[in-house]
Design a protein around this motif. Structure first.
Motif, PDB file in Angstrom:
ATOM      1  N   ALA A 254       0.812   4.059  -3.065  1.00  0.00           N
ATOM      2  CA  ALA A 254       0.682   5.486  -2.568  1.00  0.00           C
ATOM      3  C   ALA A 254       1.746   6.356  -3.345  1.00  0.00           C
ATOM      4  O   ALA A 254       1.585   7.500  -3.583  1.00  0.00           O
ATOM      5  CB  ALA A 254       0.527   5.729  -1.190  1.00  0.00           C
ATOM      6  N   ALA A 255       2.892   5.828  -3.276  1.00  0.00           N
ATOM      7  CA  ALA A 255       4.232   6.537  -3.790  1.00  0.00           C
ATOM      8  C   ALA A 255       4.136   6.485  -5.562  1.00  0.00           C
ATOM      9  O   ALA A 255       5.243   6.772  -5.934  1.00  0.00           O
ATOM     10  CB  ALA A 255       5.540   6.056  -3.272  1.00  0.00           C
ATOM     11  N   GLY A 256       3.130   5.790  -6.002  1.00  0.00           N
ATOM     12  CA  GLY A 256       3.075   5.939  -7.533  1.00  0.00           C
ATOM     13  C   GLY A 256       3.644   4.673  -8.116  1.00  0.00           C
ATOM     14  O   GLY A 256       3.678   4.275  -9.164  1.00  0.00           O
ATOM     15  N   PHE A 257       4.022   3.467  -7.338  1.00  0.00           N
ATOM     16  CA  PHE A 257       4.630   2.160  -7.799  1.00  0.00           C
ATOM     17  C   PHE A 257       3.516   0.965  -8.019  1.00  0.00           C
ATOM     18  O   PHE A 257       2.448   1.345  -7.374  1.00  0.00           O
ATOM     19  CB  PHE A 257       5.662   1.638  -6.850  1.00  0.00           C
ATOM     20  CG  PHE A 257       6.949   2.257  -6.839  1.00  0.00           C
ATOM     21  CD1 PHE A 257       7.876   1.801  -7.417  1.00  0.00           C
ATOM     22  CD2 PHE A 257       6.960   3.131  -5.636  1.00  0.00           C
ATOM     23  CE1 PHE A 257       9.206   2.270  -7.330  1.00  0.00           C
ATOM     24  CE2 PHE A 257       8.229   3.879  -5.462  1.00  0.00           C
ATOM     25  CZ  PHE A 257       9.341   3.409  -6.295  1.00  0.00           C
ATOM     26  N   ASP A 258       3.578   0.589  -8.983  1.00  0.00           N
ATOM     27  CA  ASP A 258       2.541  -0.630  -9.542  1.00  0.00           C
ATOM     28  C   ASP A 258       2.735  -1.523  -8.534  1.00  0.00           C
ATOM     29  O   ASP A 258       3.623  -2.847  -9.342  1.00  0.00           O
ATOM     30  CB  ASP A 258       2.627  -0.754 -11.007  1.00  0.00           C
ATOM     31  CG  ASP A 258       1.438  -1.720 -11.202  1.00  0.00           C
ATOM     32  OD1 ASP A 258       0.658  -1.980 -10.588  1.00  0.00           O
ATOM     33  OD2 ASP A 258       1.117  -1.549 -12.518  1.00  0.00           O
TER      34      ASP A 258
ATOM     35  N   GLY B  73       0.826  -1.188   0.095  1.00  0.00           N
ATOM     36  CA  GLY B  73      -0.157   0.001   0.103  1.00  0.00           C
ATOM     37  C   GLY B  73       0.816   1.380  -0.062  1.00  0.00           C
ATOM     38  O   GLY B  73       0.479   2.165  -0.759  1.00  0.00           O
ATOM     39  N   THR B  74       1.922   1.247   0.752  1.00  0.00           N
ATOM     40  CA  THR B  74       2.717   2.535   0.910  1.00  0.00           C
ATOM     41  C   THR B  74       3.306   2.663  -0.552  1.00  0.00           C
ATOM     42  O   THR B  74       3.499   3.846  -1.011  1.00  0.00           O
ATOM     43  CB  THR B  74       3.910   2.132   1.937  1.00  0.00           C
ATOM     44  OG1 THR B  74       3.184   1.804   3.087  1.00  0.00           O
ATOM     45  CG2 THR B  74       4.598   3.404   2.087  1.00  0.00           C
ATOM     46  N   LEU B  75       3.985   1.423  -1.204  1.00  0.00           N
ATOM     47  CA  LEU B  75       4.357   1.957  -2.498  1.00  0.00           C
ATOM     48  C   LEU B  75       3.428   2.177  -3.614  1.00  0.00           C
ATOM     49  O   LEU B  75       3.843   3.150  -4.230  1.00  0.00           O
ATOM     50  CB  LEU B  75       5.044   0.648  -3.002  1.00  0.00           C
ATOM     51  CG  LEU B  75       6.344   0.128  -2.526  1.00  0.00           C
ATOM     52  CD1 LEU B  75       6.787  -1.286  -2.473  1.00  0.00           C
ATOM     53  CD2 LEU B  75       7.682   0.931  -2.847  1.00  0.00           C
TER      54      LEU B  75
END
Ligand code: ASP
Ligand code: MG
Length: 406
Positions: A92-96, A88-90
């Motif tokens: 939110a940072a724009g990672f797929d 989820g954190t990733l």
């Protein structure tokens, strides 16, 4: 595609602030042209709500001797929670980012609950995700057996997951992120001037880990070594370069001048019991077999084994001392058990064939009036058994004697 496996330990995923640091490490790997596969441990340490120890305690409130199979089902939760939160954190940072269990990532194990061995890794699903530009976030420490049982890989097993995935994916590098700047020459709580090692060989780090250093799971090192994939142990919390684990040999280091050290580190295992058995009938060849068989039949692992005419010595963990002593007495042995011992080891790929290493070792202990109860050596280590009250002074003296602080 150049793949990197990045494993983050419990303290590296424990809080939202730290997880942002993890995002930066993953971002940096992408910027350097790598396709990262992320592996996470359960969040936090003993005492924290989603840590592995918390789940063990919780399960044992239901039944102290809960079966290993059921224990593994609750242990699975720790890494699942951590992987979901990190995914989820990733996102939110724009990672797929995509979360996978150990089984979904292709890790097939045997059925030995709590301490399963990886039998094979099928990297197909991970490779497909990477090709689509996704960032897989895999639960460390888990696998699935061929009959669909959920298993865990033994404490500290997320390192093993990272190494197994790195090997199956032919990764360029396996990064092990933790809360210290790298592997140290000794435990800094004991030796204040212990230092971070820049590089260390697979063999040395395995020895350090087997001899008590809590650096990296030795199984992970063995797996990475088979495929010659470098491991880098570094901190999530700093930009320190960390410790590189590779197949450097003594000859390489002599040629490159990188390092010509004899010893690499001093380590210890505390709370050991020494068992001494006097053999009165030297013609009875089956006596020693019966002794070792009795230990084996009772699931007691032994170390520092010395067999001499008239005497057998070995060590076991202190918590098993009473059981072992009773079993040996039942066998009719004349047994003497000494509690409160510690094993201190000097590890170094440069020890082999160098005269005077043992002399220096013994001198360091003698100058500090530390009696040696037993010794054992291999081509990359020398170990002694001492009374545990001397532990701090022995480790410090050996660290000094082998010039490990400079
Ligand atoms: N969470 C597991 C443990 O505490 C596995 C790991 O952290 O490597 O042992
Ligand atoms: Mg660990």
């Amino acid at each position: 595609m150049e793949i990197i496996v990045q494993k983050f330990g419990g303290t590296s995923v424990a809080t939202p602030e730290v997880r942002e640091l993890v995002v930066k490490k993953i971002q940096a790997a992408c910027e350097n042209g790598f396709s990262p596969v992320v592996v996470v441990s359960a969040m936090g340490r003993k005492g924290e709500c989603y840590a592995t120890d918390t789940f063990i305690e919780l399960a044992r409130t239901a039944y102290k001797n809960i079966a290993n199979r059921e224990l593994d089902q609750i242990l699975y939760c720790g890494e699942m929670i951590s992987a979901v939160i990190m995914t989820g954190t990733l996102q939110a940072a724009g990672f797929d980012a995509v979360m996978l269990t150990g089984g979904q990532a292709g890790i097939i194990t045997d059925n030995n609950f709590n301490n399963a061995r990886i039998l094979k890794v099928d990297p197909t699903r991970l490779l497909n995700l990477l090709k689509m530009g996704k960032v897989p976030v895999v639960c460390g420490f888990q696998g699935v057996s061929s009959d669909d049982e959920f298993t865990t890989l033994g404490r500290g097993g997320s390192d093993t997951t990272a190494a197994a995935l790195g090997a199956a994916l032919n990764a360029e590098m396996i990064e092990i992120y933790t809360d210290v700047d790298g592997i140290m020459t000794a435990d800094p709580r004991i030796v204040t001037n212990a230092k971070i090692l820049d590089c260390i060989s697979y063999g040395e780090v395995c020895q350090l880990a087997h001899q008590g250093a809590k650096v990296i799971h030795p199984r992970a090192v063995e797996i990475a070594m088979q495929k010659n994939i470098p491991l880098l142990v570094k901190s999530t919390f700093s930009n320190a370069p960390g410790t590189l684990i590779t197949n450097i040999t003594q000859e390489d280091t002599e040629e490159t001048g990188v390092n010509d050290r004899i010893a690499t580190g001093v380590t210890f295992i505390n709370n050991i019991a020494q068992i001494k058995i006097s053999l009165h009938d030297l013609t009875n060849n089956t006596a020693s077999f019966n002794i070792f068989k009795t230990m084996s039949d009772n699931g007691i692992s032994i170390d520092l084994i010395n067999v001499n005419p008239g005497q057998i010595m070995f060590t076991i963990t202190e918590d098993l001392a009473e059981k072992a002593t009773i079993k040996l007495q039942e066998l009719g042995c004349d047994v003497q058990t000494t509690l409160g011992c510690a094993k201190v080891s000097v590890v170094g790929g440069g020890i082999n064939g160098v005269p005077g290493v043992m002399a220096n070792f013994v001198e360091a202990l003698a100058l500090n009036h530390i009696p040696i109860l037993q010794t054992v050596d291999s081509h990359t280590s020398i170990s002694v058994l001492i009374e545990k009250s001397f532990l701090q002074s022995a480790v410090t003296a050996l660290h000094e004697k082998f010039n490990l602080s400079c």
